[in-house]
Every structure is written in structure tokens, then in C-alpha cells.
Design an enzyme around this catalytic site. Sequence first.
Site: not given
Length: 318
Positions: A138, A301, A273, A233, A141, A111
Site C-alpha cells: 500500500h 493522502r 491507516c 492496522d 498510504q 486498487r
Amino acid sequence: MQQTKTNITGKDVLTWKDFTTEEIEQLLEQANLLKKKLKNNESHEWLKGKSLGMIFQNASTRTRVSFEVGMTQLGGHALFLSGEDLQIGRGEPVEDTARAMSRYVDAIMIRANDHGMVQKLAEMSDVPVINALTDLYHPCQALADALTIQEQFGRLKGLNITYVGDGNNVAHSLMIIAAKLGMNMTMATPQDYEGDADVWDAAQKQAEQTGATIRHVVDPERAVSDAHIIYTDVWTSMGAEKEQQSRLKIFEKYQVNDQLMAKAQPGAIFMHCLPAHRGEEVTASVLEGKQSVVFDQAENRLHVQKAILTSVMEVPAT
């Protein structure tokens, strides 16, 4: 229940641009299987003896917990490494880190802010590298989002997603996976905030093959009129903190509230998310309302991380 054969062993997961529609569908099938096994308390220690190196250059809740718990449930081991734990934080070339870690672990999850750095890591690594978030993509996700939508509607192809807000890394990955899976996506953003041009080009080319449509609309009310899914988001992603005050003004008409949800298709769901800023990109009434599936997304997830891990690592036949 037998594990799904995905044919992506050893493959890096950096962006869904690099995957076929069939491979993504196989990953979703694997995630569904693993979710059922967990719910039924069936043993699925498919990665016994395997180790995952987890590099985190910024904060995480869902990503860290889902990968670490996922590896434990699969019988393997996850090693958490912050930027301060690694020599990469003191100037070691990422290429050297990749070659050294490849001798210790069976896969690397990272990450980081810089997608280019993650690409370099993958190029030099001898084990699969999984992108757990960069400034550009991402992918994990987006796969969890696809699984959640599939659970809610029983299908993916032909559904309409409207993403409202900033064209960031989450929007990029959602756009790519939507095009790959035949979902129509509308980006409702202010002008010049619709996202990366190369990502748009890739999504449009893929959409031509699956029959999906990818479009940009400035007016959020017009954008949600045929939506089965409304997604948003945060307005200020990591790295854009200095723009926070100006962004609050630019995006004020892009808040997802009850009035905007009412303009979507009957039975529409709301997705985010997380983490969410209640009162900014979404109201508390929508986030906590009956149409919200944000915590289903969060749970999923775990299941998609496990699907990715068991697909890219060598797993004995069952």
C-alpha cells in the site's frame, strides 16, 4: 513556489522498493508544496486536460476520494471504474485492458487484491500505473504516513516506529519506506504473522545503506519502549475474513491501548491507516486521544496522491 522536479515521469508506482531515497524525498517535498498551495488558495492546475483511470476491485473511502478530488484540484479528470464496469471482471486478460486503457488515459490507478495482476497491468501499460492497494503493498498510504511523521517531528531519519499487529500490506510498505528514509522500525507481531519474507529481505538490505534498523519483536510492550510512533492496522485484512475469529484470539495481546501508549517515548504519536475497529486493534480512547494523528494521515493522502500524479505524468514547466 515552483513545483519539485522528481525525475520519475512515466514511472510506475507499485512499491517503494523501486525508488531511491532521493526520489521519495522529492515526492514528500512536492506533497508539502501542493499542500501549501491548497491552504493558500493558490491555483495549481498542473494536470489540466489530463485524465486518470481509476480501477477499483474492492471498496474504498480515502483512496477514491483523495485521488478523485486531487485530480479535480489539479485541473484534470478522474474516471471511476469498478470491477463490474470493466470487461476484466468478465474474463478479459489484464494485458488487453492495459493496452486499451493506455490509449485513453494519461495514468492508471488500481486498487486490487492480487499484486501479481497489478504488475502485469503495469508491464503492458504505456502510461504510468499507480498501486492504490494490493494484498502485498500500500505505497500511497506509506508516503502519507511519512509526510505526517515529518510534519509532527520535523524530521524522519533516526525516528523509531513500532508497528503493532498483523504484518500486512500496510506494514510492508511502511517497512520499506522507513528503511529508505532512515527510520528504525520494529514489527511487534505474533510469531508467523510478521509479514512477507521477501519484503523483510528488501527492507533489511535498504536499511544497511541508510543506517536504519528493521527488527521483529514478539512482545508488544518491549517493542514500544523506545517508540516515537506507534502504528497499528486491522487484525483481519481483506482476503482473511474466514480467519477473523481465530485472529481475535491470536492478536488479543496486541491491542494499542492507553497502557501500551504510556510505555512509549514521551511525545509519542499514534497512527492508523483507517478504517479502524475500536475495541479490537485500538481502543477508542487512543484513537480519539491527543496523541492520535490518524486524521492528519487521512488528509495527507490527498496531498501525496497529488504529488505522485504530478510527478509521473507529463507536466508543463512552470
